[in-house]
Every structure is written in structure tokens, then in C-alpha cells.
Design an enzyme around this catalytic site. Structure first.
Site, mmCIF file in Angstrom:
data_model
loop_
_atom_site.group_PDB
_atom_site.id
_atom_site.type_symbol
_atom_site.label_atom_id
_atom_site.label_comp_id
_atom_site.label_asym_id
_atom_site.label_seq_id
_atom_site.Cartn_x
_atom_site.Cartn_y
_atom_site.Cartn_z
ATOM 1 N N ASP A 1 0.796 -1.233 0.000
ATOM 2 C CA ASP A 1 0.000 0.000 0.000
ATOM 3 C C ASP A 1 0.827 1.282 0.000
ATOM 4 O O ASP A 1 0.281 2.364 0.252
ATOM 5 C CB ASP A 1 -0.939 0.012 1.207
ATOM 6 C CG ASP A 1 -2.099 -0.954 1.052
ATOM 7 O OD1 ASP A 1 -2.644 -1.026 -0.063
ATOM 8 O OD2 ASP A 1 -2.452 -1.628 2.036
ATOM 9 N N ASP B 1 -6.484 -4.013 -6.078
ATOM 10 C CA ASP B 1 -6.106 -2.749 -5.449
ATOM 11 C C ASP B 1 -4.650 -2.369 -5.722
ATOM 12 O O ASP B 1 -4.297 -1.184 -5.780
ATOM 13 C CB ASP B 1 -6.296 -2.807 -3.930
ATOM 14 C CG ASP B 1 -7.572 -3.478 -3.476
ATOM 15 O OD1 ASP B 1 -7.953 -4.499 -4.081
ATOM 16 O OD2 ASP B 1 -8.167 -3.007 -2.484
#
Length: 391
Positions: free
Chosen positions: A121, A184
């Protein structure tokens, strides 16, 4: 198209990609009157939160219906970059220098995250904060490069992708996924692209990002253009094992924010790389989205297999930003038109009547989980990014 209102100088690729890929800002941009009307509310709420809250006490993430303040998370949460990212977007859209000081205050503490190798992330966290700072002020290049180097350690030459989650030993479904790649992760690739062009960066990082996107385009994406949340691989051989899900209703359903990630992520990487296969993947994902939404109903339910359940404004905002980018690349007016319709619907139906978030009705997890029908920091972020791309 609806009548327009001028909202100021906008940056074409705002919030994503290397500075070298950004076009110079036009003098003004047209958005619908409804969008123009809500922007002062966005600035008022954003400034109040930035000035009142302390990043040392946590970063805004969600707002339960009727709440007067953000639920915050520590700086190591995957969402921490979105709030400083909004502050940088506010500067892009208004050219008010007061936003720079606010953005720098909320960006600085994220420096402690750049050496992490335990997460995919870093694009969300560092790209949307230091990445924007570097593009707008020239400061923060070292943080961007260090974070990209950290992210690159998660790339497997055998799989030809970045490992999304470290799952070994997890006492849940994910524990059996030895090398999961979630859709993602497409949104974290621009960090690699940006860093590859900076002093101290490795040009090979851009190739790594492109290869990850190619892998996802044939594994996370189904033949019809819909997207599965997870693609599972054998880390030893690199073989694709199966599609599965964590978010979303079931392995065969289409989680709406995941479809938005695909539109946005494939369009982004196509723009940076010029790869026609990735542009085709973005078009497939976008065409599937357009076929399953309609004018006046561009904000989908949290999962496309669950019509009538909770609408997800975060999914719509992500998709709108990606559609703006894809429309510019392809010259296909359908994509921009759908993005404008989405922004107009969000501004007309989904602005929170009070509280610190701009948009209500986002879904962070499954309906049986928390963060359902809430304000979400990333819904607001991608709404502003889509406005900034409407040029």
C-alpha cells in the site's frame, strides 16, 4: 452535457503518475453546476479538519452517519495518504498557497512509512502524500524513491507481479493464498513510475509496474471485462492458481470498488507505458462498468451482484477519475460523459448534510462488516481527483 461552471486551473494527471507525465494546467475547467456548488463546502470541511486535528493523533478515515468528527487511524493504516492527498488536490484546484502549509504538515509524518516492505500500500500512503508534494513543490523525491525501492522488494520475477498481502500463518481464508495479487495493487504502481524518473530511482521500476499490470490484466480480469478481487499464484512456479475474493460478495461477483480500481489502474499504467494491451484492459473494464450503470444511476451498489443494496460512493468516485483519464487517452467521449454524470450524481445526491466528510454513502467493507454507509476519506479524495482531471 450539462451547463458548466469554471472552477480554476486544474492539473491533468493530478494525484497519480510521474511529474514528467503531467501536462501543463489549463487556465480553467468545466464541470457541472452541481459540482461547482459543492466545492466551497469541500474546502470549508477540509480546512476545518486539517486545522483542528493533529496528525500525531491519527489520520482521518471514516465518518459514521451523523458523527461530527472523523474516526482516525494510525499513520501506518493504508488510508493515511488520502487526507494529505486531498490537501494537495485542494491546492491544485484553488491555487491558494494556504493549502501547501496544511498539506506539508500532514505529509511530513508519513516519512516514517517509506522503508516498510511489509505492505503493497505504499502507493496509497506515500504516492498520494509525498508523491504529490514532489510533483507540486519539488520536495520529497527521496521519500518517493525510498518507498518505491521498498515496494519493489515485493515483486516476484516468477509470478511477474507484486505480492499484495503477506498471508502465511493467517488464521483465516487468506492463509491458504500463498501469493495473492489483489486488484487494489494496481493503484500502487504509479509510485514506481514516478520514482523511476527521479534522481536515485531505478528506471527498471517502470518496467516492473508495467509487467505487474499485464499480469493482473489476464488473471484478476475475467474475459468479459469484470474483475475479481484476488488472483492467487504459486510463488514457486509462478503459476496462476485461481481467482478468489476477500472484498465482494463471492468469488464470481464483481466488487464495485475493485472494478473502479481496475479502470483507474489500467488507464494510468497505459498512459505511462503506452502499452496497447493495458489500454485495451482499461477499455474492457470501463465498458463493463458503463454496461452496468446508467445516467442517473452511475453510483453502483457495493457489489454488482447485489443490486438494491448499499450504494458505494467511493467506488463511483474512483471510477470517475479513471474514466476521465481513459477518455483523454482514447478520445472516446463516452468515458468522459459517464465520468461527468457520475460527478454530477455524487454532487446532487450524496453530499453529506453535515460533518467533516464531503460525500456520504460509502462502503468500506462488506455489509456485515463495519464502515457501511459512511463518509470515507478516499471517496472524497477520488471525487476531487476526478474534478481535477475533468480537463
Amino acid at each position: 452535457m450539462a451547463a458548466v461552471v469554471l472552477v480554476g486551473a486544474l492539473l491533468v494527471g493530478c494525484g497519480s503518475g510521474p511529474a514528467a507525465e503531467q501536462a501543463s494546467a489549463p487556465t480553467a475547467e468545466a464541470v457541472t453546476p452541481a459540482v461547482g456548488k459543492v466545492l466551497p463546502t469541500a474546502w470549508e470541511r477540509l480546512a476545518a479538519s486539517a486545522d483542528r486535528l493533529d496528525p500525531a493523533q491519527g489520520y482521518p478515515r471514516s465518518v459514521e452517519g451523523g458523527a461530527s468528527t472523523w474516526t482516525t487511524k494510525p499513520v501506518d493504516d493504508w488510508t493515511s495518504g488520502f487526507f494529505p492527498g486531498q490537501l494537495w488536490l485542494a491546492h491544485t484546484l484553488t491555487k491558494d498557497p494556504a493549502w501547501v502549509a496544511r498539506a506539508q504538515r500532514w505529509t511530513a509524518p508519513i516519512a516514517g512509512q517509506v522503508t516498510r516492505t511489509d505492505t503493497h500500500d505504499l502507493g496509497f500512503v506515500v504516492g498520494d502524500s509525498f508523491g504529490e508534494q514532489q510533483q507540486q513543490t519539488g520536495q520529497g523525491a527521496q521519500e518517493v524513491v525510498t518507498a518505491a525501492r521498498s515496494l519493489a522488494t515485493r515483486y516476484s520475477p516468477a509470478v511477474k507481479a507484486i505480492k499484495s498481502w503477506d498471508t502465511d500463518g493467517d488464521d483465516d481464508k487468506r492463509g491458504s493464498w500463498r501469493f495473492p495479487v489483489i486488484i487494489d495493487t494496481m493503484m500502487n504502481l504509479p509510485l514506481l513510475d514516478q520514482a523511476a524518473a527521479l534522481p536515485g530511482g531505478d528506471p527498471a521500476w517502470r518496467d516492473l509496474a508495467t509487467q505487474h499490470a499485464r499480469t493482473a490484466s489476464t488473471t484478476n480480469m475475467r474475459p468479459d471485462g469484470s474483475v475479481a478481487h484476488v488472483a492467487v499464484f504459486d510463488p514457486d512456479t509462478g503459476a496462476f492458481v485461481k481467482r478468489d475474493t476477500w472484498q465482494g460478495a463471492d468469488p464470481e461477483s464483481t466488487w464495485s470498488r475493485g472494478q473502479g480500481w481496475a479502470i483507474h489502474g489500467f488507464a494510468e499504467q497505459a498512459r505511462v507505458s503506452g502499452d496497447p494491451e493495458l489500454r485495451a484492459a482499461a477499455v474492457k473494464a470501463a465498458d463493463w462498468w458503463l454496461a452496468h450503470t446508467a445516467p442517473g444511476a452511475r453510483v453502483p451498489s457495493w457489489d454488482f451482484s447485489k443490486p438494491g443494496e448499499e450504494r458505494d460512493t467511493s467506488a463511483a468516485a474512483v471510477a470517475a477519475a479513471g474514466l476521465m483519464d481513459l477518455g483523454r487517452q482514447t478520445g472516446d467521449a463516452r468515458y468522459r460523459q459517464a465520468a461527468v454524470e457520475t460527478l454530477d450524481e455524487l454532487a446532487t445526491r450524496d453530499v453529506a448534510p453535515s460533518g467533516p466528510a464531503l460525500l456520504a454513502h460509502a462502503v468500506g467493507g462488506k455489509p456485515q462488516d463495519s464502515e457501511v454507509d459512511v463518509g470515507m476519506v478516499y471517496a472524497d479524495y477520488y471525487f476531487l481527483e476526478a474534478v481535477a482531471r475533468a480537463s
